[in-house]
Design an enzyme around this catalytic site. Sequence first.
Site, PDB file in Angstrom:
ATOM      1  CB  CYS A  89      -0.870  -0.019   1.224  1.00 61.80           C
ATOM      2  SG  CYS A  89      -2.275  -1.388   1.258  1.00 61.80           S
ATOM      3  CG  HIS A 338      -6.138   2.109  -0.207  1.00 63.39           C
ATOM      4  ND1 HIS A 338      -4.977   2.576  -0.755  1.00 63.39           N
ATOM      5  CD2 HIS A 338      -5.954   0.909   0.561  1.00 63.39           C
ATOM      6  CE1 HIS A 338      -3.856   1.869  -0.088  1.00 63.39           C
ATOM      7  NE2 HIS A 338      -4.466   0.847   0.687  1.00 63.39           N
ATOM      8  CB  CYS A 368      -0.459   0.163   7.660  1.00 63.01           C
ATOM      9  SG  CYS A 368      -2.078   0.066   6.822  1.00 63.01           S
ATOM     10  N   GLY A 370       1.618  -4.042   3.550  1.00 61.34           N
ATOM     11  CA  GLY A 370       1.862  -5.600   3.575  1.00 61.34           C
ATOM     12  C   GLY A 370       3.310  -5.851   4.101  1.00 61.34           C
TER      13      GLY A 370
END
Length: 382
Positions: A89, A338, A368, A370
């Site tokens: 992300c 997103h 945050c 992965g």
Amino acid sequence: MAEAFIIDAVRTPVSRRGGPLSTIHPADLGAHAIRALIERAGVDPGLVDDVVFGNVDSVGPQSFDVARTCWLAAGFPAHVPGVTIDRQCGSAQQAVHFAAQAVMSGTMDMVVAGGVQNMSMVPLMSAADSGKALGFEDPFSTSEGWTSRFGKGEVSQFRGAEMMATHWDISRDEMERFAVESHTRALRANAERLFEPEIAPLGGLTADNGPREPDWDKIRSLPTLLPDGRITAACASQISDGSAALLIAGERAVKHLGLTPRARVHHMTVMGDDPLMMLSAPIPATRRALERTGLTPDDIDTVEINEAFAPVVLAWLKETGFDPAKVNPNGGAIALGHPLGATGARLMTTMLNQLERTGGRYGLQTMCEGGGQANVTIIERL
């Protein structure tokens, strides 16, 4: 130390899955943001040294180095290369980091950084799904190195979000109220046309179409994502399509080309945390960034932290002590969407505009990612 400057930043609207941007090829989606960026910055595209773009699930139309294909689809010189990166992300935020580091090192003068994601065209795949698609078992359970450290079991953002909600004792009601506030702020921002200066309209869309009027009856009726869990779809980011791009330049380019920077990159941090909880790394990463800069939460005028799930932001707020009014002041990914590989650049573009609109000095962005990772970028408005 040499400086890295943000010369300009632009993004497409963020579109819901299946919306107006869903049929636009990722190369063309990214090309639109790049063209708008170069036009706004007023620079010769042939002087760009590299294009660094984030993307997740680089398969199908997003494969074959989509950074390169976006640049070429934009109609710009073929001698300018491109590289696609995947920090999940945070891919586009990491693209900004790599661009800033390149110009700070003096090896490059101008870099286009950003990201693109068409989640309608290329559906989100978990690690297990991507492995199965290629005929493999779950890639985690078949790794001896992984299982010897973390054991076998589900490794997913959904499990991580539930672990965070449990660890910080965040209730479903608290998360739903946070989600409603995200939509409320985004709807207000749209009504006041706050995003208009940063958006290059595309596909007949002139504004983000994710924000919705909250319906408490519907929100409270939604099932949890996991059995016996607390988190529902209302407390998660929306699946979306979009792209964003920033022009990062060094001092040499600023001087020789007569560029007017909008901000400078003040600090960059990357950090890892629990890979099973996965989404908690913004907490230690933010602490490190503040320690290394000597800044405090009071010194930061605006914050963009990606709303992958409501507990990510709520836990971060509990641990860092930031004023919630400064955090995602115009809504976040729960409302705005997103588009994975593009969100880091979208957040940076929005944060830059918020600083300019309010006269703030410092903005902090964190996401945050992965694998239990996080980026933190602090920029200073000029």
